[in-house]
Design a protein around this motif. Structure first.
Motif, PDB file in Angstrom:
ATOM      1  N   VAL A  91       0.705  -1.313   0.072  1.00  0.00           N
ATOM      2  CA  VAL A  91       0.009  -0.020   0.237  1.00  0.00           C
ATOM      3  C   VAL A  91       0.893   1.296   0.046  1.00  0.00           C
ATOM      4  N   SER A  92       0.332   2.223  -0.482  1.00  0.00           N
ATOM      5  CA  SER A  92       0.935   3.627  -0.371  1.00  0.00           C
ATOM      6  C   SER A  92       0.408   4.599   0.680  1.00  0.00           C
ATOM      7  N   TYR A  93       1.011   5.401   1.279  1.00  0.00           N
ATOM      8  CA  TYR A  93       0.382   6.357   2.384  1.00  0.00           C
ATOM      9  C   TYR A  93       0.982   7.747   2.210  1.00  0.00           C
ATOM     10  N   THR A 102       5.190   1.828  -3.050  1.00  0.00           N
ATOM     11  CA  THR A 102       4.733   0.987  -1.933  1.00  0.00           C
ATOM     12  C   THR A 102       5.478   1.348  -0.698  1.00  0.00           C
ATOM     13  N   ASP A 112      -2.495  -5.363  10.117  1.00  0.00           N
ATOM     14  CA  ASP A 112      -1.527  -4.204  10.033  1.00  0.00           C
ATOM     15  C   ASP A 112      -0.137  -4.485  10.984  1.00  0.00           C
ATOM     16  N   LEU A 127      -9.944  -1.979   3.978  1.00  0.00           N
ATOM     17  CA  LEU A 127     -10.101  -1.646   2.728  1.00  0.00           C
ATOM     18  C   LEU A 127     -11.101  -1.729   2.045  1.00  0.00           C
ATOM     19  N   PHE A 164      -8.905   0.805  -1.279  1.00  0.00           N
ATOM     20  CA  PHE A 164      -8.367   2.059  -0.244  1.00  0.00           C
ATOM     21  C   PHE A 164      -8.830   1.986   1.112  1.00  0.00           C
ATOM     22  N   LYS A 165      -7.980   2.699   1.920  1.00  0.00           N
ATOM     23  CA  LYS A 165      -8.705   2.662   3.329  1.00  0.00           C
ATOM     24  C   LYS A 165      -8.703   4.346   3.558  1.00  0.00           C
ATOM     25  N   TYR A 184      -4.679   4.713   2.965  1.00  0.00           N
ATOM     26  CA  TYR A 184      -4.067   3.727   2.235  1.00  0.00           C
ATOM     27  C   TYR A 184      -4.570   3.470   0.728  1.00  0.00           C
ATOM     28  N   GLU A 185      -3.672   3.356  -0.095  1.00  0.00           N
ATOM     29  CA  GLU A 185      -4.304   2.976  -1.410  1.00  0.00           C
ATOM     30  C   GLU A 185      -3.227   1.715  -1.883  1.00  0.00           C
ATOM     31  N   VAL A 186      -4.072   0.644  -2.407  1.00  0.00           N
ATOM     32  CA  VAL A 186      -3.138  -0.707  -2.886  1.00  0.00           C
ATOM     33  C   VAL A 186      -2.440  -0.331  -3.943  1.00  0.00           C
ATOM     34  N   THR A 187      -1.057  -0.720  -4.094  1.00  0.00           N
ATOM     35  CA  THR A 187      -0.244  -0.503  -5.207  1.00  0.00           C
ATOM     36  C   THR A 187       0.202  -1.918  -5.888  1.00  0.00           C
TER      37      THR A 187
END
Length: 504
Positions: A422-424, A435, A458, A468, A478-479, A493-496
């Motif tokens: 994920v990317s934050y 990521t 997590d 998500l 996404f979170k 969070y967005e899944v990469t």
């Protein structure tokens, strides 16, 4: 998606691996490309062929894999024979060519026999790959000459009427020259495994989900779609060194001769060169990969920025009718990444992937024993994201997002958790340069408003649960964070990417 199926000249970052040689591919002694330093053929990847082949109109397939040029060519054809040939003459005429003792044409074998020699004599000059470089041919031919000069051999001698007649050395020279010219032509449109797999380092991609029309049209003979799908794996994309190595082996077999070179040209037993069995597919695949290099979604991930809107559960989350809901809960135990290195806070702070994988493998070992599959290498991940903005929000390939979620569903249904990236934030310390963190999904569920969600453990939040959702419009996972603190559990969070299992 727009597919570019015409030749794209001189794409940045896609120049030949070996130095350009506008005069030809050079001999080994001159630092050319055939053969390489270890005696093996080494071909420059797909570069701009215009300098070698002249201007090419857009749309004309260009499959110029080999080292540039290739001076000289086949002899004969009724031309007046020179009286003698020096070593420099021979090297000029055979430049960029070679003799493959494992694939001699019938005319050359006959010429050897007529000279009182055999293929075994050439084989003594070959390297470990069975190749004879032009430098070794001069002394070989000179051995059949009787002019008493070590600096040249006679290729013609006058008959009683004063007309030039080819000598034994001359006939052998012409046969060897034509053989090197034929091999050069085949090699010019070929690529060896080492150079081919190196294309993966430039993030070359063949996307089966968005194949160009020319590739689709060319498939079905020597190369089928099923062949490509077997290489591509779960994401439907052929990328990375391992998959490019498998693609090269497939194309090498398809050209009619598994000799380590995938080529659109083929030398027959009669020494004549024509299109190989897989020429159409080879050229179309080449052009499609070249075109993909110019598209943002196939560039090395994280190199481009793209502003993305913030997503919220209330406004964007996908809903699923109750009759279609299929909840799964593996009840996996989470792992706190900081407990892996209790005496080293800095190391523990970087152990999210290790902890996410541990949670996954511990669960699989307990539930499935030795039958549990192992996680695959990073280059086999299903890459959803290809760009991110300054806030860490990512642009995704919607097809890859769909395939990624389908893969998560597949492994959950089989009883295996899914490790995801994920990317934050706008960071670049992982391989895809986007990521920032790893978590492990172990549940698929639906909230009281029928919104689909995936729960994860997590490691950066002590192994606790996060959730998500799926963007209705794009399929992005996404979170929505609460932003009430500076910890990962408070962030969006967005899944990469989705990591895959071997064989699943």
């Amino acid at each position: 998606m727009i597919q570019l199926n015409t030749f794209v000249p001189a794409l940045p970052g896609f120049e030949p691996e070996t130095p350009a040689d506008p005069e030809g591919a050079g001999t080994a002694a001159e630092g050319g490309s055939l053969p390489g330093a270890d005696g093996a053929p080494s071909f420059a990847p797909w570069g701009d062929p215009a300098g070698r082949l002249g201007p090419l109109p857009l749309g004309l397939p260009a499959f110029a894999y080999a080292a540039p040029g290739g001076g000289g060519g086949g002899g004969g054809g009724g031309a007046m024979l020179p009286s003698s040939v020096t070593k420099s003459d021979l090297l000029k005429e055979t430049k960029g060519g070679f003799i493959d003792v494992n694939n001699l044409s019938a005319p050359l074998e006959q010429a050897l026999a007529d000279a009182g020699s055999s293929p075994a004599a050439l084989a003594k000059l070959a390297d470990k790959h069975g190749l004879v470089s032009p430098e070794k041919l001069f002394a070989f031919i000179d051995g059949f000459d009787h002019n008493g000069k070590g600096s040249s051999f006679d290729v013609a001698t006058p008959d009683a009427a004063g007309s030039p007649m080819p000598t034994t050395a001359g006939k052998l020279y012409e046969a060897l020259k034509q053989e090197t010219a034929a091999n050069r032509e085949v090699a010019r449109e070929g690529l060896d495994a080492k150079a081919f797999t190196a294309l993966a380092d430039r993030h070359a991609v063949l996307d089966l989900n968005h194949l160009g029309a020319n590739v689709a049209k060319a498939l079905g003979g020597a190369v089928s779609r099923a062949d490509l799908e077997a290489v591509a794996g779960a994401d439907g994309q052929i990328k990375g060194r391992r998959e490019f190595g498998q693609l090269h082996a497939l194309l090498d077999r398809a050209d009619g001769r598994a000799d380590g070179i995938a080529s659109a040209r083929h030398k027959g037993a009669d020494g004549q060169v024509g299109d190989s069995a897989g020429a159409g597919a080879l050229r179309a695949i080449r052009d499609d990969i070249t075109a993909n290099l110019g598209l943002a979604q196939y560039a090395a991930p994280g190199e481009a920025a793209a502003l993305q809107p913030a997503l919220t559960v209330a406004a964007d989350a996908m809903k699923v009718e109750a009759r279609d809901q299929k909840p799964v809960d593996l009840k996996m135990k989470g792992v706190d990444q900081f407990t892996l290195y209790p005496d080293d806070a800095a190391k523990g702070g970087k152990a999210c992937f290790e902890a996410a994988v541990k949670a996954c493998t511990d669960h699989n070992r307990k539930q499935h024993g030795d039958a549990a599959p192992k996680l695959d290498a990073p280059d086999q991940a299903i890459q959803l994201a290809y760009a991110e903005d300054a806030e860490g929000r990512v642009a995704i390939d919607q097809t890859q997002a769909r395939l990624g979620r389908e893969y998560i569903d597949k492994v959950l249904d089989a009883g295996y958790p899914a490790v995801i990236g994920v990317s934050y934030a706008d960071e670049s310390y992982n391989a895809d340069r986007m990521t920032d963190h790893f978590v492990t999904i172990d549940r698929r569920g639906y909230d009281d408003q029928n919104r689909l969600f995936y729960e994860f453990k997590d490691p950066g939040a002590g192994g606790r649960v996060g959730r998500l959702y799926v963007d209705e419009d794009t399929g992005k996972l996404f979170k929505e964070g609460d932003h009430k603190g500076r910890y990962v559990q408070n962030a969006d969070y967005e899944v990469t990417q989705v990591r895959t299992y071997q064989g699943v």
